[in-house]
Design a protein around this motif. Structure first.
Motif, short mmCIF file in Angstrom:
data_model
loop_
_atom_site.label_atom_id
_atom_site.label_comp_id
_atom_site.label_asym_id
_atom_site.label_seq_id
_atom_site.Cartn_x
_atom_site.Cartn_y
_atom_site.Cartn_z
N LEU A 98 0.84 -1.21 0.00
CA LEU A 98 0.00 0.00 0.00
C LEU A 98 0.87 1.25 0.00
N PHE A 99 1.90 1.24 0.80
CA PHE A 99 2.86 2.34 0.86
C PHE A 99 3.53 2.55 -0.50
N ALA A 100 4.02 1.46 -1.09
CA ALA A 100 4.70 1.55 -2.39
C ALA A 100 3.77 2.06 -3.47
N ARG A 101 2.51 1.65 -3.41
CA ARG A 101 1.53 2.09 -4.41
C ARG A 101 1.31 3.60 -4.35
N HIS A 102 1.53 4.19 -3.18
CA HIS A 102 1.31 5.63 -3.01
C HIS A 102 2.62 6.41 -2.85
N TYR A 103 3.75 5.77 -3.13
CA TYR A 103 5.03 6.42 -2.87
C TYR A 103 5.21 7.69 -3.70
N ARG A 104 4.55 7.78 -4.81
CA ARG A 104 4.63 8.99 -5.64
C ARG A 104 4.17 10.23 -4.88
N LEU A 105 3.33 10.06 -3.87
CA LEU A 105 2.82 11.20 -3.10
C LEU A 105 3.95 11.96 -2.39
N PHE A 106 5.07 11.29 -2.19
CA PHE A 106 6.16 11.90 -1.43
C PHE A 106 7.16 12.64 -2.32
N ALA A 107 6.89 12.76 -3.61
CA ALA A 107 7.81 13.44 -4.51
C ALA A 107 8.17 14.83 -3.99
N ALA A 108 9.47 15.11 -3.93
CA ALA A 108 10.03 16.42 -3.53
C ALA A 108 9.82 16.74 -2.05
N THR A 109 9.43 15.77 -1.24
CA THR A 109 9.29 15.99 0.20
C THR A 109 10.54 15.51 0.93
N PRO A 110 10.77 16.01 2.16
CA PRO A 110 11.90 15.49 2.94
C PRO A 110 11.78 13.99 3.20
N SER A 111 10.57 13.51 3.47
CA SER A 111 10.39 12.08 3.75
C SER A 111 10.90 11.23 2.59
N ARG A 112 10.63 11.66 1.38
CA ARG A 112 11.10 10.92 0.21
C ARG A 112 12.63 10.85 0.20
N MET A 113 13.28 11.96 0.49
CA MET A 113 14.74 11.97 0.47
C MET A 113 15.31 11.08 1.58
N TRP A 114 14.71 11.15 2.78
CA TRP A 114 15.20 10.34 3.89
C TRP A 114 15.01 8.84 3.59
N ILE A 115 13.83 8.49 3.08
CA ILE A 115 13.57 7.07 2.81
C ILE A 115 14.44 6.56 1.67
N ASP A 116 14.55 7.35 0.60
CA ASP A 116 15.42 6.95 -0.51
C ASP A 116 16.85 6.72 -0.01
#
Length: 467
Positions: A98-116
Motif C-alpha cells: 500500500l505504501f509503495a503504491r502511493h510512494y509517488r505522493l512523497f515526490a520532492a518531500t523530505p520524507s522521500r529523500m530520507w527514505i530513498d
C-alpha cells in the motif's frame, strides 16, 4: 550506482557547486551528534532485531502516514494501533505494498529523500520504491533486518553516532536506560527530561499524574512537594546521562509569580476546574520554574513551542496522540519570554534552546533575541521545516543577525531510527551549499568555511547541549 544524485542539494552554478562538494567532503563521514529525538531506548536495551520493513518505516512514523492519510488511506490500513484496541491491518506485506503504491505522493518531500537515502545507502537497494519493486524491496530489507549487522546497537555504531538523546516523561522509571548502562555496551544513549505530563493541565490524566509525581517530593500534593519532585526527578535523569530538559508547550508564554501566588495557582489547577487562562498561566509559570532549576543544576532547557497538537478530536479519540494532526500556529517570543529572560537571561551557564514552527518569527524575534541574550541558542528548523527549503529559509533569516555561534547546531528530532543518517546528511549538504553561496558572493572567506562546516556539523551541538 544508486538512484540518488551525488550532487543533490548542491548549487547549480559550477563554482559554488565545486565549493559545496569540497566542504561537504570534509564532514561527510563525521560522527553524528543527535542531542534531541524520540527513538525508543528499549531498542538499545534489548538489542533485538527490528521486526520488518513496514514496522520500521511506516507504522510508527507520523511523517509517513499523515501524507498517506491526507490522500484517503485509512490509518487502520497502515497498521496504526487504535486506542480502543480495535482491528487494524496486521499483514506487513500488505501495508508495504500500500505504501509503495502511493510512494509517488512523497515526490520532492523530505520524507522521500530520507527514505530513498535509507533504502539505497543502508539497505543497498538500487531502484527507487514503486509498486513493481515493492515485494523485492520488502524481502531484501527483511533479510537484512534478521542479520546481526542490522540490530539496533550495530546500526548505532554503523551510523557513527557519538551520542543519541531520547526523550522520556518525568514519570518514566528509565528502566531501559538503566539496562543500557548496566550492559557494559559503550554506545552513548542518554535520556532527556520531558515533564509535560505533570506541567500541562490539558495533558490527559494531569491530576493523577501530578499526584503520582509528588511521591518523589515527599508524598503530599502541595506546591512545595511538587517542586521537590521536579528536583529529585531531574537529578535522577541526570544520573542516567541527561544533559537537557524539553518542554512542548502550545505557546512560549512565561510568568514569574511570587511563590505564594504560584502555590495558589497550583492548588487551582489541581481542582480540575481551572479556566483556560489559568491553565495557560500555570504552564507559563512552570517554564520559569524549569529555568530556575536549570540555572541551579545545569541542565540545558529546550522549548518546542507553537504546535496546536491533536487538531482532530476524532483522531485523538480513535488513535491517541502523535498521529500527524499537529499543526503549526503563530507564536510570540518577544513578549512571551520576557518574564523568564528578565530573571535568568544573563545567568552564568544557563542554556535555553528555542525552536519554532512559526517561520515569520525567525528574523523578527528569534534572531534578535538570540543575538543579545547570553543564554539563548536557536534550535534548527523543526518538524515541518526540517527540509532543504526550510533550512535555507532559516539560514537566510537568522544568520545576519544572530551569526552562526548563537545556534545550537543540527538535531534530527526523529522517531524513525533509520532516518537519522539521512537527516544529518541533508543538513550537511545544505550547510555546504549555504557556505559556498557566502563564499562566491564575497561574504565569507574560503579559509573560514572549513572550520564553520565542522562547527555546524558537530561543534555547535556539543557546546549548546553541554556534550
Amino acid at each position: 550506482m544508486g538512484f540518488l544524485s551525488e550532487d543533490r542539494l548542491f548549487p547549480t552554478e559550477p563554482t559554488a557547486r565545486s565549493l559545496a562538494r569540497a566542504l561537504y567532503a570534509q564532514v561527510k563521514d563525521a560522527p553524528i551528534i543527535s542531542p534531541h529525538g524520540h527513538t525508543d531506548p528499549q531498542w538499545f536495551a534489548q538489542n533485538e532485531p527490528f521486526e520488518d520493513a513496514a514496522k520500521l518505516f511506516i507504522t510508527p512514523d507520523h511523517y509517513v502516514f499523515r501524507m498517506l492519510h491526507s490522500q484517503g488511506v485509512a490509518l487502520e490500513d497502515l497498521g496504526v494501533p487504535r486506542a480502543d484496541g480495535g482491528a487494524v491491518e496486521r499483514d506487513s506485506r500488505k501495508i508495504w505494498r500500500l505504501f509503495a503504491r502511493h510512494y509517488r505522493l512523497f515526490a520532492a518531500t523530505p520524507s522521500r529523500m530520507w527514505i530513498d537515502h535509507a533504502l539505497q545507502d543502508l539497505f543497498g537497494l538500487d531502484q527507487r520504491l514503486s509498486p513493481e519493486t515493492a515485494d523485492a524491496a520488502f524481502d531484501a530489507i527483511n533479510e537484512k533486518l534478521a542479520s546481526p549487522a542490522f540490530r539496533p546497537r550495530a546500526l548505532f555504531e554503523r551510523f557513527k553516532l557519538e551520542v543519541l538523546a531520547t526523550t522520556e516523561s518525568a514519570l518514566d522509571n528509565l528502566a531501559h536506560h538503566r539496562r543500557i548502562r548496566d550492559s557494559g555496551w559503550q554506545g552513548r544513549v542518554i535520556t532527556t527530561y520531558r515533564p509535560d505530563a505533570v506541567i500541562d493541565p490539558d495533558f490527559d490524566g494531569f491530576i493523577g499524574n501530578v499526584e503520582a509525581f509528588c511521591a518523589h517530593g515527599g508524598g503530599a500534593v502541595t506546591w512545595e512537594s511538587y517542586l521537590a519532585a521536579h528536583h529529585t526527578r531531574r537529578a535522577y535523569f541526570a544520573s542516567l546521562g541527561a544533559t537537557a530538559t524539553d518542554h512542548g508547550h502550545p505557546t512560549a508564554n512565561t510568568a514569574n509569580l511570587a511563590q505564594a501566588e504560584a502555590a495558589a495557582l497550583f492548588d487551582d489547577v489541581m481542582t480540575g476546574k481551572a479556566d483556560p487562562a489559568t491553565r495557560e498561566l500555570f504552564r507559563a509559570q512552570m517554564l520559569t520554574e524549569m529555568a530556575r532549576m536549570s540555572v541551579a543544576d545545569g541542565l540545558v532547557m529546550q522549548i518546542h513551542a507553537g504546535s496546536q497538537r491533536n487538531h482532530s478530536d476524532w483522531v485523538l479519540a480513535r488513535f491517541g496522540r502523535d498521529k500527524g494532526y499537529d499543526i503549526p500556529q503563530r507564536t510570540d517570543y518577544v513578549t512571551a519570554l520576557r518574564p523568564l529572560l528578565q530573571e535568568f537571561g544573563r545567568a552564568d551557564g544557563f542554556h535555553l534552546i528555542l525552536f519554532t514552527l512559526d517561520e515569520s518569527s525567525y528574523a523578527r524575534e528569534l534572531a534578535p533575541l538570540a543575538g543579545v541574550y547570553p543564554c539563548l541558542f536557536l534550535g534548527p528548523p523543526w518538524w515541518f521545516h526540517d527540509s532543504y527549503e526550510g533550512m535555507m529559509r532559516f539560514r537566510r533569516s537568522v544568520t545576519e543577525t544572530a551569526g552562526f555561534y548563537n545556534l545550537a547546531g543540527f538535531n534530527d528530532d526523529t522517531r524513525a531510527f533509520c532516518s537519522i543518517p539521512a537527516r544529518h546528511d541533508v543538513a550537511r549538504r545544505v550547510d555546504a551549499a549555504y557556505l559556498a553561496e557566502l563564499i562566491v558572493t564575497g561574504r565569507l572567506d574560503e579559509s573560514e568555511a572549513g572550520d564553520l562546516m565542522q562547527d555546524l556539523t558537530t561543534g555547535l551541538a556539543r557546546r549548546a547541549y553541554k556534550l
